[in-house]
Design a protein around this motif. Structure first.
Motif, PDB file in Angstrom:
ATOM      1  N   MET A   1       1.907   7.030   5.216  1.00 52.81           N
ATOM      2  CA  MET A   1       1.653   7.440   3.863  1.00 52.81           C
ATOM      3  C   MET A   1       2.809   6.963   3.001  1.00 52.81           C
ATOM      4  O   MET A   1       3.952   6.943   3.427  1.00 52.81           O
TER       5      MET A   1
ATOM      6  N   SER B   1       4.197   7.048  -1.351  1.00 56.94           N
ATOM      7  CA  SER B   1       3.962   7.623  -2.678  1.00 56.94           C
ATOM      8  C   SER B   1       4.847   6.906  -3.686  1.00 56.94           C
ATOM      9  O   SER B   1       5.832   6.280  -3.322  1.00 56.94           O
TER      10      SER B   1
ATOM     11  N   GLN C   1       0.058  10.197  -6.302  1.00 62.12           N
ATOM     12  CA  GLN C   1      -0.851   9.220  -5.726  1.00 62.12           C
ATOM     13  C   GLN C   1      -0.387   8.961  -4.302  1.00 62.12           C
ATOM     14  O   GLN C   1       0.806   8.929  -4.033  1.00 62.12           O
ATOM     15  N   VAL C   2      -1.321   8.799  -3.407  1.00 65.20           N
ATOM     16  CA  VAL C   2      -0.982   8.534  -2.011  1.00 65.20           C
ATOM     17  C   VAL C   2      -1.791   7.362  -1.490  1.00 65.20           C
ATOM     18  O   VAL C   2      -2.856   7.033  -2.027  1.00 65.20           O
ATOM     19  N   ARG C   3      -1.277   6.707  -0.470  1.00 60.29           N
ATOM     20  CA  ARG C   3      -2.028   5.695   0.255  1.00 60.29           C
ATOM     21  C   ARG C   3      -1.472   5.634   1.662  1.00 60.29           C
ATOM     22  O   ARG C   3      -0.368   6.096   1.935  1.00 60.29           O
ATOM     23  N   ARG C   4      -2.232   5.068   2.560  1.00 63.76           N
ATOM     24  CA  ARG C   4      -1.771   5.006   3.942  1.00 63.76           C
ATOM     25  C   ARG C   4      -1.722   3.572   4.421  1.00 63.76           C
ATOM     26  O   ARG C   4      -2.441   2.707   3.914  1.00 63.76           O
TER      27      ARG C   4
ATOM     28  N   TRP D   1      -4.481   3.018  -3.596  1.00 62.98           N
ATOM     29  CA  TRP D   1      -3.841   4.232  -4.098  1.00 62.98           C
ATOM     30  C   TRP D   1      -4.930   5.235  -4.453  1.00 62.98           C
ATOM     31  O   TRP D   1      -5.925   4.897  -5.088  1.00 62.98           O
TER      32      TRP D   1
ATOM     33  N   THR E   1      -4.374  12.383  -6.320  1.00 59.17           N
ATOM     34  CA  THR E   1      -4.503  13.709  -5.718  1.00 59.17           C
ATOM     35  C   THR E   1      -5.059  14.673  -6.764  1.00 59.17           C
ATOM     36  O   THR E   1      -5.048  14.392  -7.951  1.00 59.17           O
TER      37      THR E   1
END
Length: 43
Positions: A1, A3, A14-17, A27, A30
């Motif tokens: 993850m 940010s 905002q999050v991404r993996r 992205w 949340t």
């Protein structure tokens, strides 16, 4: 993850993996959590 933010004050989260192949997904915004939870420990 991962940010990111431009300014900490009031920044939208905002999050991404990272995928198994090493690339990054999109992205994602949340949403606020409506909770009455409290992080304080009450003894």
């Amino acid at each position: 993850m991962a940010s990111t933010f431009e300014q900490l004050n009031g920044a939208p989260a905002q999050v991404r993996r990272q995928r198994e192949d090493g690339s990054w997904g999109p992205w994602l915004q949340t949403a606020p959590v409506d909770s009455t939870a409290d992080d304080r420990h009450v003894a």
